[in-house]
Design an enzyme around this catalytic site. Structure first.
Site, PDB file in Angstrom:
ATOM      1  CG  HIS A  89      -1.963   1.052   1.180  1.00 33.64           C
ATOM      2  ND1 HIS A  89      -1.711   2.359   1.538  1.00 33.64           N
ATOM      3  CD2 HIS A  89      -3.255   1.011   0.780  1.00 33.64           C
ATOM      4  CE1 HIS A  89      -2.814   3.077   1.359  1.00 33.64           C
ATOM      5  NE2 HIS A  89      -3.777   2.284   0.903  1.00 33.64           N
ATOM      6  CD  GLU A 158      -5.257   1.661  -3.187  1.00 35.96           C
ATOM      7  OE1 GLU A 158      -6.449   1.690  -2.896  1.00 35.96           O
ATOM      8  OE2 GLU A 158      -4.349   1.722  -2.334  1.00 35.96           O
TER       9      GLU A 158
HETATM   10  C1  PEP Z   1      -6.939   3.210   0.386  1.00 30.67           C
HETATM   11  O1  PEP Z   1      -6.861   3.253   1.610  1.00 30.67           O
HETATM   12  O2  PEP Z   1      -6.330   2.322  -0.203  1.00 30.67           O
HETATM   13  C2  PEP Z   1      -7.754   4.207  -0.316  1.00 30.67           C
HETATM   14  C3  PEP Z   1      -7.920   4.073  -1.599  1.00 30.67           C
HETATM   15  O3  PEP Z   1      -8.295   5.243   0.442  1.00 30.67           O
HETATM   16  P1  PEP Z   1      -9.478   6.262   0.022  1.00 30.67           P
HETATM   17  O4  PEP Z   1     -10.609   5.414  -0.533  1.00 30.67           O
HETATM   18  O5  PEP Z   1      -9.860   6.953   1.292  1.00 30.67           O
HETATM   19  O6  PEP Z   1      -8.921   7.176  -1.016  1.00 30.67           O
END
Ligand code: PEP
Length: 241
Positions: A89, A158
């Site tokens: 992450h 992400e």
């Molecule tokens: C995450 O914690 O991986 C994330 C995508 O957070 P958020 O949805 O708050 O942007």
């Protein structure tokens, strides 16, 4: 579809129980796979209070089995409670300086114990602005998955600039990145690589989940902030394609 929630450093034991008391009722009929990843001390309670069909996961793990590693948690310590482990992450990469090499050791340890692994990849805003998105994604995937005997693997795209910021990536950004990730996984693992499911994460909310989940090569979402609220997370989890 895998609808995954990453609670990060949030919720006490009582808040975990209260969440599932409400959430269980709201998702009893969904056909999607639902995953909730609480912080370590709340994992056993989550397993106890969540509906059996809800998967529970950890947000991190260490690659060694035992020994002088103060503060770390091993794969076998998680085994009785968890089905999934989230690795790489951006919080781990950027706030705890985890390298692709370290993440690679963790991926191997988790896979050896037959966990479902969600490997997160994504570029920072600087990297995107200097047209490095594809090279960053390629490097993260290639190094984090080096020498991995493919088992149960999901990738979460992400973009770092979209996490917890309220700014989600555009449809075009997501389509482009997911297609590039698919190509890279195919290069790394051949036909098997094509079948790896890819989740999107970054400010997913009930209001934008439907559109994101309808995009090509989007097989689910990884949700941070909105997964803390049982009503909001259930609305996302109940999505029908
Ligand atoms: C995450 O914690 O991986 C994330 C995508 O957070 P958020 O949805 O708050 O942007």
């Amino acid at each position: 579809m895998l609808i995954a929630g990453n609670w990060k450093l949030n919720k006490t034991l009582k808040e975990t129980k209260d969440f599932f008391k409400e959430f269980n009722k709201l998702v009893s009929k969904t056909q999607n796979m639902i995953l909730v990843c609480p912080s370590f001390p709340c994992i056993p309670a989550a397993r106890e209070y969540a509906l059996k069909k809800i998967f529970i996961g950890a947000q991190n793990v260490f690659f060694e089995e035992k020994g002088e590693f103060t503060g770390e948690v091993s794969v076998s310590q998680l085994k009785s409670f968890c089905d999934f482990i989230v690795l790489g992450h951006s919080d781990r990469r950027n706030k705890f300086s985890e390298s692709n090499e370290l993440i690679n050791k963790k991926v191997k340890a988790a896979m050896k114990s037959n966990f479902n692994v969600i490997l997160c990849v994504g570029e920072t805003l600087n990297e995107r602005n200097s047209s490095k998105t594809n090279s960053v994604l390629e490097e993260q995937l290639t190094k984090s998955l080096s020498g991995v005997a493919l088992k149960k693997l999901f990738i979460a795209y992400e973009p770092v600039w979209a996490i917890g910021t309220g700014k989600n990536a555009s449809k075009e950004d997501i389509i482009q990145a997911h297609s590039f990730i698919k190509q890279t996984l195919t290069k790394l693992f051949g036909e098997k690589g094509k079948k790896i499911q890819i989740l999107y994460g970054g400010s997913v909310k009930p209001e934008n989940a439907k559109e994101i989940l309808s995009l090509p090569n989007v097989d689910g979402v990884l949700v941070g902030g909105a997964s803390l609220d049982p009503k909001k997370f259930a609305e996302i989890a109940n999505h029908k394609k």
